[in-house]
Write a protein that holds these residues in place. Structure first.
Motif, short mmCIF file in Angstrom:
data_model
loop_
_atom_site.label_atom_id
_atom_site.label_comp_id
_atom_site.label_asym_id
_atom_site.label_seq_id
_atom_site.Cartn_x
_atom_site.Cartn_y
_atom_site.Cartn_z
N ILE A 1 49.62 -23.88 97.51
CA ILE A 1 48.82 -23.34 98.61
C ILE A 1 47.80 -22.33 98.08
O ILE A 1 46.66 -22.28 98.55
CB ILE A 1 49.72 -22.73 99.69
N ASP A 2 48.20 -21.53 97.11
CA ASP A 2 47.25 -20.59 96.51
C ASP A 2 46.08 -21.34 95.87
O ASP A 2 44.92 -20.92 95.99
CB ASP A 2 47.94 -19.74 95.46
N ALA A 3 46.36 -22.45 95.21
CA ALA A 3 45.31 -23.19 94.51
C ALA A 3 44.32 -23.83 95.48
O ALA A 3 43.12 -23.89 95.21
CB ALA A 3 45.94 -24.26 93.61
N ILE A 4 44.80 -24.28 96.64
CA ILE A 4 43.90 -24.95 97.59
C ILE A 4 43.28 -23.99 98.59
O ILE A 4 42.48 -24.40 99.43
CB ILE A 4 44.65 -26.06 98.35
N ASN B 1 50.15 -35.11 81.57
CA ASN B 1 48.73 -34.89 81.24
C ASN B 1 47.86 -34.76 82.49
O ASN B 1 46.72 -35.22 82.52
CB ASN B 1 48.19 -36.01 80.35
N GLY B 2 48.43 -34.10 83.51
CA GLY B 2 47.68 -33.92 84.74
C GLY B 2 47.03 -32.55 84.85
O GLY B 2 46.92 -31.81 83.87
N LEU B 3 46.60 -32.21 86.05
CA LEU B 3 45.94 -30.94 86.29
C LEU B 3 46.94 -29.80 86.28
O LEU B 3 48.08 -29.95 86.72
CB LEU B 3 45.23 -30.95 87.64
N SER B 4 46.50 -28.66 85.81
CA SER B 4 47.26 -27.42 85.98
C SER B 4 46.90 -26.82 87.34
O SER B 4 45.94 -27.25 88.00
CB SER B 4 46.92 -26.43 84.87
N TYR B 5 47.65 -25.81 87.76
CA TYR B 5 47.27 -25.11 88.99
C TYR B 5 45.91 -24.43 88.84
O TYR B 5 45.13 -24.36 89.79
CB TYR B 5 48.33 -24.08 89.36
N ALA B 6 45.61 -23.95 87.64
CA ALA B 6 44.30 -23.33 87.41
C ALA B 6 43.19 -24.36 87.54
O ALA B 6 42.11 -24.07 88.09
CB ALA B 6 44.27 -22.69 86.03
N ALA C 1 38.71 -26.58 90.84
CA ALA C 1 38.09 -27.66 91.59
C ALA C 1 37.92 -27.29 93.06
O ALA C 1 36.87 -27.57 93.67
CB ALA C 1 38.93 -28.92 91.46
N PHE C 2 38.91 -26.63 93.65
CA PHE C 2 38.84 -26.30 95.07
C PHE C 2 37.85 -25.16 95.33
O PHE C 2 37.29 -25.08 96.44
CB PHE C 2 40.23 -26.00 95.62
N GLU C 3 37.60 -24.33 94.36
CA GLU C 3 36.54 -23.34 94.52
C GLU C 3 35.17 -24.03 94.59
O GLU C 3 34.31 -23.63 95.38
CB GLU C 3 36.57 -22.36 93.35
N ILE C 4 34.99 -25.08 93.81
CA ILE C 4 33.75 -25.85 93.87
C ILE C 4 33.65 -26.58 95.20
O ILE C 4 32.59 -26.58 95.85
CB ILE C 4 33.68 -26.84 92.70
N LEU C 5 34.73 -27.20 95.63
CA LEU C 5 34.71 -27.92 96.91
C LEU C 5 34.36 -27.00 98.06
O LEU C 5 33.64 -27.39 98.99
CB LEU C 5 36.07 -28.57 97.16
N ALA C 6 34.84 -25.76 98.02
CA ALA C 6 34.59 -24.81 99.11
C ALA C 6 33.13 -24.43 99.23
O ALA C 6 32.72 -23.88 100.26
CB ALA C 6 35.45 -23.56 98.90
N GLU C 7 32.34 -24.70 98.20
CA GLU C 7 30.91 -24.43 98.25
C GLU C 7 30.15 -25.53 98.99
O GLU C 7 28.95 -25.41 99.22
CB GLU C 7 30.35 -24.29 96.83
N HIS C 8 30.85 -26.60 99.35
CA HIS C 8 30.24 -27.73 100.05
C HIS C 8 30.66 -27.74 101.51
O HIS C 8 31.50 -26.94 101.94
CB HIS C 8 30.64 -29.04 99.37
#
Length: 274
Positions: free
Chosen positions: A258-261, A215-220, A225-232
């Motif tokens: 690596i693609d996801a991050i 029940n964890g995160l998917s790659y999507a 989340a990392f797209e949001i982080l990159a805005e900071h």
């Protein structure tokens, strides 16, 4: 600039994390056209509880803490791969010292905020990283992290004391679920961020990690989340618990991880080049 690789032990109970830090760090450096700089090297597994594990890891963790402080002073941002999340006891205090108000965004299936017990029941160093960096027990590496700045993301395998912290509002939690990015942005509130990614935050079976939590995160989800982080303003990204192979020897390709991050990795590279 370079990608840092912490390749030594930090409470490891198998060698796959140390080897994983090496291979993952090398691949990230290759993709970013950066150098890979290694701190320490894989060593024999240390038997015993957290006291013995910490004592064995202390010399190389001191090197790591010094390098993190230097990177924050030089470029203001860095990427680090490390075998186990326990190495965070050396990375978080330098971040908190220089940026005391930064949000510590901690992706992990676990809470990592237990404390040592007199009966010795808490034996795993990695389960006490955040509490140690907050000064609730003496790691030997300083403290300074304000628990109010910690945001757990995707945590679900939580011990009762950790749940009590969350329920009391001592530590924030962004659970797995829809609109992860929006909820994460709301928790960050526009602050600088320091990002810790423990790979077991991903759903069981997606990637080889010591712990497999359903029940964890998917790659999507992770990409969102990392797209949001990159805005900071990202001060740094540390990645832990990636293992070089599955326990049965099957390879553990890092490409989807690596693609996801990559949004955050590219943001940090842009900062290096600015």
């Amino acid at each position: 600039m370079d990608v840092m690789i912490y390749a030594a032990n930090a409470g490891d109970r198998n060698e796959r994390g140390m080897l994983g830090a090496l291979s993952l760090g090398a691949e990230i450096a290759h993709r970013l056209d950066a150098e890979a700089r290694t701190i320490g090297s894989p060593v024999a597994i240390v038997e015993g509880g957290w006291v013995d594990q910490l004592k064995a890891a202390t010399p190389t963790l001191r090197l790591l803490a010094r390098r993190v402080a230097e990177q924050l002073g030089d470029s203001g941002s860095f990427i680090l791969t490390m075998g186990r999340c326990a190495a965070g006891i050396a990375t978080l205090p330098p971040v908190a010292s220089r940026y005391p108000d930064a949000a510590i965004v901690w992706f992990d299936a676990h809470g990592d905020c237990n404390v040592p017990t007199e009966d010795g029941a808490m034996r795993y160093l990695g389960g006490m990283v955040i509490s140690g960096a907050a000064g609730e027990w003496d790691t030997g590496f300083g403290h300074g992290v304000d628990l109010a700045n910690v945001i757990l993301v995707g945590a679900r395998d939580l011990d009762p004391p950790e749940l009590e912290r969350i329920d009391a509002g001592q530590i924030g939690l962004v659970p797995v679920g829809p609109d992860l990015g929006r909820r994460l942005a709301r928790a960050i509130r526009g602050r600088r961020v320091y990002v810790h990614l423990d790979c077991d935050v991903l759903d069981a079976g997606l990637l080889a990690t010591e712990y497999q939590s359903p029940n964890g995160l998917s790659y999507a989800d992770l990409r969102e989340a990392f797209e949001i982080l990159a805005e900071h303003d990202v001060l740094g990204l540390e990645i832990a618990e990636y293992e070089a192979s599955w326990p049965d020897g099957r390879p553990n390709p890092p490409d989807r991880l690596i693609d996801a991050i990559s949004p955050v990795a590219e943001a940090i590279r842009s900062r290096w080049n600015s």
